[in-house]
Structure formats: C-alpha cells, structure tokens
Design a protein around this motif. Sequence first.
Motif, mmCIF file in Angstrom:
data_model
loop_
_atom_site.group_PDB
_atom_site.id
_atom_site.type_symbol
_atom_site.label_atom_id
_atom_site.label_comp_id
_atom_site.label_asym_id
_atom_site.label_seq_id
_atom_site.Cartn_x
_atom_site.Cartn_y
_atom_site.Cartn_z
ATOM 1 N N MET A 277 28.000 37.334 -12.197
ATOM 2 C CA MET A 277 28.262 37.240 -10.764
ATOM 3 C C MET A 277 29.767 37.139 -10.546
ATOM 4 O O MET A 277 30.507 36.699 -11.422
ATOM 5 N N ASN A 278 30.201 37.529 -9.377
ATOM 6 C CA ASN A 278 31.611 37.384 -9.024
ATOM 7 C C ASN A 278 31.879 36.036 -8.385
ATOM 8 O O ASN A 278 31.000 35.444 -7.737
ATOM 9 N N THR A 279 33.090 35.529 -8.578
ATOM 10 C CA THR A 279 33.549 34.333 -7.889
ATOM 11 C C THR A 279 34.818 34.688 -7.113
ATOM 12 O O THR A 279 35.603 35.551 -7.517
ATOM 13 N N LEU A 280 35.001 34.016 -5.991
ATOM 14 C CA LEU A 280 36.170 34.228 -5.149
ATOM 15 C C LEU A 280 36.907 32.902 -4.995
ATOM 16 O O LEU A 280 36.382 31.960 -4.411
ATOM 17 N N ASP A 281 38.128 32.848 -5.536
ATOM 18 C CA ASP A 281 38.953 31.641 -5.468
ATOM 19 C C ASP A 281 40.360 32.065 -5.085
ATOM 20 O O ASP A 281 41.112 32.600 -5.902
#
Length: 417
Positions: A277-281
């Motif tokens: 999954m992608n993470t956005l930080d």
Amino acid sequence: MNRKKLITTSLLGALLFTPLFAGDGVFSGMVRDYAAFRFSQTDLPVHEITADVRYEYYGDLGKLTLHPIAYSNPNKDLELSLGEAYMDFYLESTDVRIGMQKVIWGEAEGAFITDLVSPRNLRSFILADFTEIRKAVPAIKVDHYVGDYTVEAIWISHFIPFSPPSEGSMWKQEATLPFPSAITATVKDPTMPDSSLENSELFLSLSHFAPQLSWTVNGGYLWGDEPLVTSVITTGATTRDIAQGYERYPFVGGSLNTSLASVVLRAEAALALDKPMNTLDMSANPPISLEKHHQVQTLVGLDWNMFGAQWSSQYLMIYTHEHHDQLISQMKSIKEFSHTLTFRVQDTFLDERLTAKLFTYVELDPANALFRPSLSYNLGDGVIVEGGAELFVGDEGGTFGSYQDNSLAFLSLRWYF
C-alpha cells in the motif's frame, strides 16, 4: 504485446486448433444500443453500440470458444476487445481449459473478495453488467473431480492489469498530488512486470458441492490489480517524476453457501498477506512511499423470496491491520474499517415479460450510495428494451458520492441471437 496483437494472436492461435475438433460450430451473442442522459450537465455523454459475439465449436476432443467484443462510439475509434478465446478438453475426471478466459470465484454479488483471478474492466466504473466487468487472462485452468469435491489449479502466464476509465471519460478522476503549486509533478505510466515464469500467477482451490452446504477454500499468489506509486524522483528544482508499478502478494480465503429454511446464506472471506500500500507523509522526502499490511475482507449475504419477489442483501467489511492515517489508495485515504451494504429486489410481471429491479450500494463512512433502479421488457425473439437510472448520492469523499455529478438515466435496446 499490445492489445491488438494479443487479440489477433489469440484468435489465430485458437483457429489453428479448430481442425482438431470434429464437430459443429454455434454462433450466439448480443447487440446492444445504449444511451445515457446526465442530469447535472443535461447532456448525452454516452451513446455506445456493442457487438458481443460468441462462437463455440464442439468436437470429440472438447470445445473451442471465441468471444470477441466490439464497442462503437460516435467520434471515437472502434474498440475491439477480446472477451475470451480458449479451448476446453474433457477427460474422464478432469477438465482442462487453455487460453484467454474469465474466471469467477466466490459468492459475492457486485463485490470482489476472493474473485481475484480475472482483473476488472472499469471503463464504465462499475455500471457495466457484472459479466462484463471481468477481463480475460492468459491461463491454463485444470479442474479435477473426485466425488463431490473439485480441485482447481490456475496458472496465468503473464500479468494483465485492470482497465481504468480512458482519458476524457466521465468516469476518469484525477488524483490530487501532494505537492506545492510551485512543483510540477509528472505521473508516469505504470511499469508492467516482465513476462516471465517468475512473474506468472498461481491460484488453487478446493470445493465441495452438496445440496445443503457448498464450500470453497482457495488462495493464490498474484499481482495487485491497481498500480502503486513506487518512487518519486526529483528531476529539477521544481519538477518531480512519479513512477508507478505493480506489486504482488499472497492471499488465502474461502466461501460457503447454505440454506436456512427458505433463506440462502452466503459468506466469503479473504486474507491478503503483506499487501503493498502507499503512504502519504508530507513531512518525509519523498512524501509517498510503500508499506505492507495484512488486509481482511469479509462478506455475509442473505437471499430469500417474499411477496413473489426475489430479495438479497449483503454486508461487506474490510479491515486493514496496523492501520495509520497516512495509508492511501489511488490518493484516497484507506480506513482501518470500511463498511458497505448492498440490497437487491427483483420481480417480474406480465407473464414474466416485464422485470423490475433495484440494486443499491451503501457505503457507511463516509455516508454515500449508488441506487440503480431499472425496468426491462422482453419484446420477444430475443429483443429486450431496458430503461433505468444510476443515482450517486452522499459525501463527495466516498466511493460513490464522488460521482454525484454523473447521476444519469439510461435507455438500451438489446437483441440476443
């Protein structure tokens, strides 16, 4: 290999085997004229003629099936799609299917839990007939029968991704990229896995069929259907390249179907292990990265007859393990728990020539829904006229609410031959 080459190669390859089948061929199919009126824009965004043809050639060794589909739209090139092209060989206790084929798993209606073998065709979001949403895959499928049990093995030679809505389509949604306005980000086309034995997909299942209880346990090692952001590359002071690709993971699952008095109970579950999954930080560099999380999907459905009509309801829950607020899918936030309900009621009138149907999706958080009422009338000789609506309502952040400007009414004429 591009789509046209794949279709041509599959059809020619299948035809080369026709002489092995001493028998007769049968043509069948459907021609459909479909038009839609969009309420918000008061326009006709869709007018499509579909030719769906199936050729089956029966012989001593088995059956050959060719299933091309053509879509014709005003001001667009003719679109040719390969529905299926495969050969069936029937042995004493084993069936073998080789070629481009669709595989349907599970008990869910309008949802994909263990039904992960065939990718989805979302050119019309999820509004196409359920049989048209699946795409064919190049596979060898073996079914071995032992009494009431069936062992199924599927090997897919190379990965076929899902089909998103095309550019300019009313169903195409642009993701909001997490960069300041001064940064120009270019999203690259997804990189496809190499066609190799190492990158092939494998699925296995064991099924038991009985009047009171039927069940299936299954699993596989597959590529994720939708692309993920794999890297963000700085190409200049104010430019970024976003690379996309596909990641793979294993899953295990199962389904069952049983009768409780006059009610049919359906259940299905799947566990995706270390699903990428992608993470956005925004505080990190790069702001988008990859993580792996276990994910569980479960579904319970009930079917029954009441007041002369057919009724059905389903509850779908998705749980993401070790969830945090930075997880995203297609630039939309992934929730720890996701809840969706479906409801269907269908009845026939006028000597079963008129069919009234309502199918509904309801997503609970955020609250949004899709209502799909329709009426169809059988004119005889394989001709059916159908009218209805696709009504998107609710929170714009939801799966269905985000399309509320696309609520429409439709009319179609189908001829089956």
